[in-house]
Design an enzyme around this catalytic site. Structure first.
Site, short mmCIF file in Angstrom:
data_model
loop_
_atom_site.label_atom_id
_atom_site.label_comp_id
_atom_site.label_asym_id
_atom_site.label_seq_id
_atom_site.Cartn_x
_atom_site.Cartn_y
_atom_site.Cartn_z
N GLY A 31 0.81 -1.22 0.00
CA GLY A 31 0.00 0.00 0.00
C GLY A 31 0.83 1.26 0.00
O GLY A 31 2.02 1.25 -0.31
N HIS A 37 4.31 1.83 -8.09
CA HIS A 37 3.30 0.75 -8.01
C HIS A 37 2.35 0.82 -9.20
O HIS A 37 1.97 -0.21 -9.77
CB HIS A 37 2.45 0.91 -6.75
CG HIS A 37 3.17 0.72 -5.46
ND1 HIS A 37 3.36 1.74 -4.57
CD2 HIS A 37 3.72 -0.38 -4.89
CE1 HIS A 37 4.00 1.29 -3.49
NE2 HIS A 37 4.24 0.00 -3.67
N GLN A 61 7.79 -9.54 7.73
CA GLN A 61 9.00 -9.19 6.99
C GLN A 61 9.72 -7.99 7.61
O GLN A 61 10.71 -7.51 7.06
CB GLN A 61 8.70 -8.97 5.50
CG GLN A 61 7.89 -7.73 5.17
CD GLN A 61 7.52 -7.66 3.70
OE1 GLN A 61 6.69 -8.41 3.21
NE2 GLN A 61 8.17 -6.75 2.98
N GLN A 153 14.66 -8.93 -3.91
CA GLN A 153 13.33 -9.51 -3.71
C GLN A 153 12.85 -10.21 -4.98
O GLN A 153 12.33 -11.33 -4.93
CB GLN A 153 12.36 -8.41 -3.30
CG GLN A 153 10.90 -8.84 -3.29
CD GLN A 153 9.99 -7.82 -2.66
OE1 GLN A 153 9.90 -7.74 -1.45
NE2 GLN A 153 9.28 -7.04 -3.46
N SER A 185 9.69 5.29 -3.62
CA SER A 185 9.52 4.35 -2.51
C SER A 185 8.54 4.96 -1.53
O SER A 185 8.53 6.18 -1.32
CB SER A 185 10.88 4.15 -1.82
OG SER A 185 10.68 3.61 -0.53
N SER A 186 7.73 4.10 -0.91
CA SER A 186 6.78 4.62 0.09
C SER A 186 7.55 5.27 1.23
O SER A 186 7.07 6.19 1.89
CB SER A 186 5.92 3.48 0.64
OG SER A 186 5.25 2.84 -0.42
O1 PAF Z 1 7.65 -5.17 -2.14
C1 PAF Z 1 6.74 -5.15 -1.27
O2 PAF Z 1 5.98 -4.20 -1.15
C2 PAF Z 1 6.58 -6.35 -0.33
O3 PAF Z 1 7.82 -6.88 0.02
C3 PAF Z 1 5.65 -7.45 -0.90
C4 PAF Z 1 6.21 -8.07 -2.15
C5 PAF Z 1 4.28 -6.86 -1.18
C6 PAF Z 1 5.48 -8.56 0.14
O4 PAF Z 1 4.93 -8.08 1.32
#
Ligand code: PAF
Length: 283
Positions: A31, A37, A61, A153, A185-186
């Site tokens: 979010g 995004h 995480q 990631q 980036s957020s």
């Molecule tokens: O990149 C992200 O925003 C997060 O690591 C993800 C892939 C949504 C997993 O929580």
């Protein structure tokens, strides 16, 4: 646009869409959506005819001293942005359903997690792979879209999908930047005006690495020294890591080869920022 909040409803909807012959894509997010995004969603749309996004700030995480509680949230704003970009389904799972009492399973990718952010954020990638595997089971996508800004990631998730024979295509989308070069980036929201200026040292460092590589510099320590000096000449910065590594295994290299990844993590004030670029010999 549909908003779905329970796992059972999400699974039923995904199954029905598949049975009706639709190609489903998933853009997993935490979010506080920004242009980066939205670009993932536009790419998802190009490759599928039903775009699902998930919004879930995944507690497992985040390390115990990290910013889970402070992580920016704006569900109403996110729904509006998703609607404007033409998303079909927004999945908003609840934490209690994602991790109910008694939850004890973890998905772990063993090797590519042992470098870069995996060293400074122990347990982070296990949290990511566990939630992403769950989201895949909940939304049943044919393809899933991730940003290349989080290069490690993307590598870890691609490895998981391959190793677990998940029938999902993983697409990586180039980093979206503000006009001055800062990767979106957020967490940029946390930066003060002065810190934001210092944050530009990340992109400047990648540009410097590119220039040196083009001029024939082949020594990784040489490039790292130059980048360190550049970043340290900016106030409020503290380098977490500078890595020059193999773009597949993420293992550090001493001499640059035909394909190399430069990856950085730098704390600017209290905000930890990452960025990266590939250095390739032109074919
Ligand atoms: O990149 C992200 O925003 C997060 O690591 C993800 C892939 C949504 C997993 O929580």
């Amino acid at each position: 646009m549909e908003v779905i909040e329970t796992v059972a409803q999400m699974q039923q909807r995904a199954e029905a869409l598949r049975m009706a012959g639709h190609v489903l894509s998933l853009v997993p997010t935490m979010g506080f959506l920004h242009e980066g995004h939205l670009e993932l969603m536009r790419v998802a749309r190009k490759h599928s005819d039903r775009v699902i996004i998930s919004i879930f700030v995944n507690p497992i995480q985040f390390g115990p001293t990290e910013d889970y509680d402070a992580y920016p949230r704006d569900t109403e704003g996110d729904l509006e942005k998703a609607r404007r970009v033409g998303v079909d389904v927004v999945f908003l799972p609840r934490e209690q359903e994602m991790y109910p009492t008694g939850f004890q399973t973890e998905v772990r990718v063993k090797e590519v997690t042992q470098h870069l952010c995996g060293l400074s954020r122990p347990g982070h990638f296990e949290g990511v792979t566990t939630v992403v595997a769950k989201l895949f089971h909940m939304t049943k996508p044919h393809l899933a879209v991730f940003g290349q800004k989080d290069y490690q990631q993307l590598t870890v998730i691609s490895r998981m999908v391959k190793d677990l024979s998940m029938d999902i295509r993983v697409l990586g989308v180039p980093t979206v930047r503000d006009p001055d070069g800062l990767a979106m980036s957020s967490r940029n929201k946390y930066l003060t005006t002065d810190e934001r200026v210092s944050a530009l040292s990340l992109k400047k460092s990648l540009n410097l690495a590119e220039e040196m590589f083009k001029k024939g510099e082949g020594s990784a320590p040489g490039i790292k020294r130059a980048i360190t000096d550049l970043i340290e000449s900016h106030p409020h910065t503290e380098i977490d890591y500078i890595s020059i590594c193999d773009p597949v295994t993420l293992e550090e290299v001493k001499r640059l080869g035909d394909e190399n990844l430069v990856a950085l993590a730098v704390r600017v004030g209290k905000t930890r920022l990452i960025d990266n670029c590939l250095l390739r010999v032109k074919q």
